[in-house]
Design an enzyme around this catalytic site. Structure first.
Site, PDB file in Angstrom:
ATOM      1  N   CYS A  79       0.828  -1.204   0.000  1.00 48.25           N
ATOM      2  CA  CYS A  79       0.000   0.000   0.000  1.00 48.25           C
ATOM      3  C   CYS A  79       0.869   1.263   0.000  1.00 48.25           C
ATOM      4  O   CYS A  79       1.521   1.550  -0.985  1.00 48.25           O
ATOM      5  CB  CYS A  79      -1.003  -0.020   1.150  1.00 48.25           C
ATOM      6  SG  CYS A  79      -2.330   1.202   0.932  1.00 48.25           S
ATOM      7  N   HIS A 187      -3.847  -4.790  -0.052  1.00 52.72           N
ATOM      8  CA  HIS A 187      -3.447  -5.276   1.268  1.00 52.72           C
ATOM      9  C   HIS A 187      -3.555  -6.798   1.310  1.00 52.72           C
ATOM     10  O   HIS A 187      -4.636  -7.335   1.570  1.00 52.72           O
ATOM     11  CB  HIS A 187      -4.355  -4.680   2.351  1.00 52.72           C
ATOM     12  CG  HIS A 187      -4.104  -3.246   2.644  1.00 52.72           C
ATOM     13  ND1 HIS A 187      -3.166  -2.819   3.555  1.00 52.72           N
ATOM     14  CD2 HIS A 187      -4.669  -2.129   2.131  1.00 52.72           C
ATOM     15  CE1 HIS A 187      -3.171  -1.504   3.605  1.00 52.72           C
ATOM     16  NE2 HIS A 187      -4.067  -1.054   2.745  1.00 52.72           N
ATOM     17  N   GLU A 189      -2.597  -8.740   3.589  1.00 54.35           N
ATOM     18  CA  GLU A 189      -2.922  -9.156   4.960  1.00 54.35           C
ATOM     19  C   GLU A 189      -4.405  -9.022   5.272  1.00 54.35           C
ATOM     20  O   GLU A 189      -4.885  -9.547   6.283  1.00 54.35           O
ATOM     21  CB  GLU A 189      -2.086  -8.352   5.969  1.00 54.35           C
ATOM     22  CG  GLU A 189      -2.543  -6.933   6.241  1.00 54.35           C
ATOM     23  CD  GLU A 189      -2.156  -5.919   5.164  1.00 54.35           C
ATOM     24  OE1 GLU A 189      -2.426  -4.722   5.381  1.00 54.35           O
ATOM     25  OE2 GLU A 189      -1.604  -6.319   4.112  1.00 54.35           O
TER      26      GLU A 189
END
Length: 216
Positions: A79, A187, A189
Site C-alpha cells: 500500500c 493489502h 494481509e
C-alpha cells in the site's frame, strides 16, 4: 524470520497477525540490525506520503531500507510502502525513497466503473488482478482471486516492472517489481485466502533465497 518495518505509519500489527496465522516467524522492528539479520523485510503503511517520508527520515529507516535492497535481501512493499518506494508522489508533492523508478499519481475526478456507475475515490473494496508478467508471489493462486484495496493514489513504475494491473475507473499497476523486490498496492494481509497465499509465497521465496546466499 521476516522483519516488518516499524516507522509509525500504521497496519504493521495486521501484517504481523496474518503472518502469525500462517505460522511464519516475524517481528515488528525499527532496529537496523534486526532488519539485516532477517530473511526478508515487509514494508507496509497507510496514511500520507509526506508524513511517512518524514517519519522514515527522522528514524533513519529510509537509509535502512536502501541498505536492505543493496544487500539483496527480499523486500515486499504494501500500500503506502508500495507508493513511496518510487521516486515521487503527487501527494504533498513528496520526494519519496527513489528505490524504484516511477511516480505515484492521484486518481482523477469523475472516473466511471465498467458498468458506467461512478468510481468513488478513495478506491475501497475488492478487485482482481490481471497478470502482466510471471510473479513468484502469485504462484498457485486462482487467477481471478480478489484482493482488498484502500487508496486514493496509484503507482506508475517503470513499465518493465509492472507485474499485474487492476481496473477501477482506469487501469493501473497493482503489483510491480522484480525478483526479490516486490510491491503491492492492495493489502494481502486483509485479502483472505489469496492474500495469505501471497504472503506464504513471499516467505517461501525468502527461505529459498537465504539458503542460496548461505550456500555461496
Amino acid at each position: 524470520m521476516l522483519a516488518i518495518l516499524d516507522y509509525k505509519a500504521g497496519n504493521q500489527t495486521s501484517v504481523r497477525r496474518a503472518l502469525e496465522h500462517l505460522g511464519i516467524p516475524c517481528a515488528i522492528t525499527a532496529d537496523p540490525a534486526t532488519l539485516e539479520s532477517a530473511g526478508g523485510v515487509i514494508f507496509p503503511g497507510v496514511g500520507a506520503a509526506g508524513q511517512a517520508m518524514g517519519a522514515l527520515a527522522e528514524s533513519g529507516m529510509d537509509e535502512a531500507l536502501r541498505q536492505v535492497v543493496r544487500r539483496g535481501q527480499p523486500l515486499l512493499g504494501i500500500c503506502l510502502g508500495c507508493q513511496i518506494l518510487l521516486q515521487r508522489s503527487e501527494e504533498n508533492d513528496t520526494t519519496t525513497l527513489g528505490i524504484v523508478p516511477g511516480v505515484c499519481r492521484l486518481f482523477e475526478d469523475g472516473m466511471l466503473q465498467e458498468d458506467g456507475t461512478p468510481a468513488p475515490v478513495p478506491h475501497m473494496g475488492w478487485n482482481s488482478l490481471e497478470a502482466v508478467a510471471p510473479c513468484a508471489l502469485l504462484e498457485g493462486i486462482e487467477p481471478m482471486a480478489e484482493y482488498y484495496f484502500v487508496h486514493s493514489y496509484y503507482v506508475e513504475p517503470d513499465p518493465s516492472l509492472v507485474l499485474a494491473t487492476t481496473t477501477y475507473g482506469r487501469t493501473f499497476c497493482s503489483l510491480y517489481g522484480r525478483e526479490g523486490l516486490w510491491a503491492a498496492q492492495f493489502h494481502p494481509e486483509k485479502s483472505g485466502r489469496p492474500g495469505l497465499n501471497l504472503l506464504r509465497n513471499y516467505y517461501k521465496y525468502c527461505q529459498n533465497s537465504r539458503e542460496a546466499r548461505h550456500a555461496q
